[in-house]
Design a protein around this motif. Structure first.
Motif, mmCIF file in Angstrom:
data_model
loop_
_atom_site.group_PDB
_atom_site.id
_atom_site.type_symbol
_atom_site.label_atom_id
_atom_site.label_comp_id
_atom_site.label_asym_id
_atom_site.label_seq_id
_atom_site.Cartn_x
_atom_site.Cartn_y
_atom_site.Cartn_z
ATOM 1 N N ALA A 244 37.756 44.240 57.999
ATOM 2 C CA ALA A 244 37.747 43.788 56.605
ATOM 3 C C ALA A 244 37.588 42.274 56.556
ATOM 4 C CB ALA A 244 39.035 44.202 55.904
ATOM 5 N N PHE A 245 36.782 41.843 55.616
ATOM 6 C CA PHE A 245 36.558 40.434 55.315
ATOM 7 C C PHE A 245 37.202 40.203 53.954
ATOM 8 C CE2 PHE A 245 33.593 36.960 53.890
ATOM 9 C CZ PHE A 245 33.865 36.058 54.899
ATOM 10 N N LEU A 246 38.286 39.455 53.915
ATOM 11 C CA LEU A 246 39.116 39.287 52.728
ATOM 12 C C LEU A 246 39.006 37.854 52.218
ATOM 13 C CD1 LEU A 246 42.225 41.028 54.324
ATOM 14 C CD2 LEU A 246 40.491 42.105 52.866
ATOM 15 N N VAL A 247 38.589 37.691 50.967
ATOM 16 C CA VAL A 247 38.307 36.361 50.432
ATOM 17 C C VAL A 247 39.115 36.115 49.160
ATOM 18 C CG1 VAL A 247 36.496 34.815 49.582
ATOM 19 C CG2 VAL A 247 35.969 36.493 51.378
ATOM 20 N N SER A 248 39.857 35.022 49.158
ATOM 21 C CA SER A 248 40.594 34.541 47.980
ATOM 22 C C SER A 248 41.574 35.557 47.388
ATOM 23 C CB SER A 248 39.622 34.081 46.884
ATOM 24 O OG SER A 248 38.850 33.015 47.325
ATOM 25 N N PRO A 249 42.507 36.053 48.195
ATOM 26 C CA PRO A 249 43.495 36.968 47.608
ATOM 27 C C PRO A 249 44.370 36.211 46.606
ATOM 28 C CG PRO A 249 44.191 36.321 49.796
ATOM 29 C CD PRO A 249 42.814 35.761 49.599
ATOM 30 N N PRO A 250 44.601 36.767 45.427
ATOM 31 C CA PRO A 250 45.467 36.093 44.467
ATOM 32 C C PRO A 250 46.937 36.386 44.772
ATOM 33 C CG PRO A 250 44.655 38.113 43.503
ATOM 34 C CD PRO A 250 44.017 37.989 44.878
ATOM 35 N N ASP A 251 47.782 35.459 44.461
ATOM 36 C CA ASP A 251 49.217 35.667 44.617
ATOM 37 C C ASP A 251 49.740 36.273 43.319
ATOM 38 O OD1 ASP A 251 51.912 35.638 45.017
ATOM 39 O OD2 ASP A 251 52.033 33.513 45.543
ATOM 40 N N VAL A 252 49.657 37.598 43.224
ATOM 41 C CA VAL A 252 50.049 38.291 41.992
ATOM 42 C C VAL A 252 51.567 38.350 41.822
ATOM 43 C CG1 VAL A 252 47.913 39.635 41.969
ATOM 44 C CG2 VAL A 252 49.973 40.614 43.015
ATOM 45 N N GLU A 253 52.302 37.922 42.852
ATOM 46 C CA GLU A 253 53.763 37.926 42.771
ATOM 47 C C GLU A 253 54.323 36.614 42.220
ATOM 48 O OE1 GLU A 253 54.882 40.798 46.528
ATOM 49 O OE2 GLU A 253 54.656 38.644 46.886
ATOM 50 N N LEU A 254 53.859 35.485 42.760
ATOM 51 C CA LEU A 254 54.516 34.213 42.468
ATOM 52 C C LEU A 254 53.690 33.199 41.694
ATOM 53 C CD1 LEU A 254 56.279 33.589 45.915
ATOM 54 C CD2 LEU A 254 57.227 34.647 43.854
ATOM 55 N N HIS A 255 52.374 33.324 41.711
ATOM 56 C CA HIS A 255 51.561 32.273 41.084
ATOM 57 C C HIS A 255 51.602 32.405 39.558
ATOM 58 C CE1 HIS A 255 48.448 29.370 40.326
ATOM 59 N NE2 HIS A 255 48.542 29.017 41.597
ATOM 60 N N PRO A 256 51.936 31.334 38.863
ATOM 61 C CA PRO A 256 52.073 31.415 37.399
ATOM 62 C C PRO A 256 50.763 31.705 36.668
ATOM 63 C CG PRO A 256 52.232 29.134 38.137
ATOM 64 C CD PRO A 256 52.215 29.986 39.372
ATOM 65 N N ASP A 257 49.623 31.449 37.296
ATOM 66 C CA ASP A 257 48.342 31.687 36.630
ATOM 67 C C ASP A 257 47.717 33.034 36.978
ATOM 68 O OD1 ASP A 257 48.449 29.224 35.315
ATOM 69 O OD2 ASP A 257 47.565 28.186 37.020
ATOM 70 N N VAL B 11 32.706 51.721 58.758
ATOM 71 C CA VAL B 11 32.838 50.965 57.511
ATOM 72 C C VAL B 11 33.445 49.587 57.767
ATOM 73 C CG1 VAL B 11 34.111 50.877 55.311
ATOM 74 C CG2 VAL B 11 33.052 53.023 56.070
ATOM 75 N N VAL B 12 32.883 48.594 57.077
ATOM 76 C CA VAL B 12 33.469 47.261 57.023
ATOM 77 C C VAL B 12 33.651 46.930 55.538
ATOM 78 C CG1 VAL B 12 33.237 44.827 57.616
ATOM 79 C CG2 VAL B 12 32.414 46.575 59.194
ATOM 80 N N LEU B 13 34.870 46.526 55.188
ATOM 81 C CA LEU B 13 35.197 46.195 53.808
ATOM 82 C C LEU B 13 34.992 44.704 53.567
ATOM 83 C CD1 LEU B 13 38.558 48.195 53.673
ATOM 84 C CD2 LEU B 13 36.295 48.962 52.897
ATOM 85 N N VAL B 14 34.420 44.369 52.411
ATOM 86 C CA VAL B 14 34.238 42.972 52.009
ATOM 87 C C VAL B 14 34.901 42.837 50.641
ATOM 88 C CG1 VAL B 14 32.598 41.156 51.414
ATOM 89 C CG2 VAL B 14 32.088 42.728 53.305
ATOM 90 N N ALA B 15 36.132 42.322 50.637
ATOM 91 C CA ALA B 15 36.938 42.269 49.417
ATOM 92 C C ALA B 15 37.095 40.846 48.909
ATOM 93 C CB ALA B 15 38.305 42.881 49.680
ATOM 94 N N HIS B 16 37.067 40.715 47.588
ATOM 95 C CA HIS B 16 37.301 39.420 46.949
ATOM 96 C C HIS B 16 38.441 39.565 45.948
ATOM 97 C CE1 HIS B 16 36.520 36.216 43.864
ATOM 98 N NE2 HIS B 16 36.483 35.498 44.974
ATOM 99 N N SER B 17 39.292 38.566 45.905
ATOM 100 C CA SER B 17 40.328 38.429 44.904
ATOM 101 C C SER B 17 41.256 39.644 44.881
ATOM 102 C CB SER B 17 39.685 38.148 43.543
ATOM 103 O OG SER B 17 40.651 37.705 42.614
#
Length: 184
Positions: free
Chosen positions: A91-104, A64-70
């Motif tokens: 795993a290919f990881l694209v555009s992880p959001p900063d769910v801890e610190l980013h105000p948006d 298995v190869v994982l292709v994750a976005h956001s």
């Protein structure tokens, strides 16, 4: 590893992948690729997403190869402790959001806090944009460093989704191919 030798599990983020999104296109184009469907795309529960990813991996019949976005990138990091001796090869990881610190970061992503910092038990590549509306490039580099991921800066590419003009995203497919060439 050749793309045709793996089950490519495509993991969209919050709200799933819109029609025309590069993940949808890859699911249609790549052999043995498919989107892993979550029970709730709009109000995700961390445990449900982790269980769904782990189950999809267990049901796969090939490496298995994982292709994750956001948000799915963060879900992969949460799932990783369960994946140490599984058939996941990368795993290919694209555009992880900063769910801890980013105000948006949307409130619906908050259950995915805190973001795990443990190294992933498989090779990975993290691709991030200098203009992502949900994560600074510095935080993306931090995630890549913690997870042991190769890092690729995609330039001024927004959230690397349909809204930022990334439907087919051929550059991403080239990066993914490079990752696949490293995998055994």
């Amino acid at each position: 590893m050749k793309i045709s030798q793996a089950d490519i599990l495509i993991l969209p983020g919050l709200g799933s992948a819109a029609p025309g999104h590069w993940q949808v296109r890859w699911a249609e184009r790549l052999p043995h690729a498919g989107i892993v469907e979550q029970a709730d795309w709009d109000e995700p529960a961390l445990d449900d997403w982790v269980d769904t990813i782990a189950t999809a991996i267990m049901l796969a019949t090939r490496p298995v190869v994982l292709v994750a976005h956001s948000l799915a990138c963060i879900a992969v990091a949460h799932t990783a402790p369960r994946l140490a001796d599984t058939k996941v090869r990368g795993a290919f990881l694209v555009s992880p959001p900063d769910v801890e610190l980013h105000p948006d970061a949307p409130e619906a992503t908050w259950p995915f806090r805190p973001i795990p910092r443990a190294p992933l038990p498989f090779p990975s590549m993290l691709v991030a944009s200098s203009s992502d509306p949900y994560c600074t490039i510095h935080r993306a580099v931090e995630f890549a460093t913690c997870w042991g991921s190769d890092f690729h800066q995609a330039g001024d590419a927004g959230h690397i989704n349909v809204a930022s003009g990334h439907g087919p995203w051929p550059e991403g497919l080239m990066m993914f191919t490079r990752l696949m060439q490293r995998l055994k």
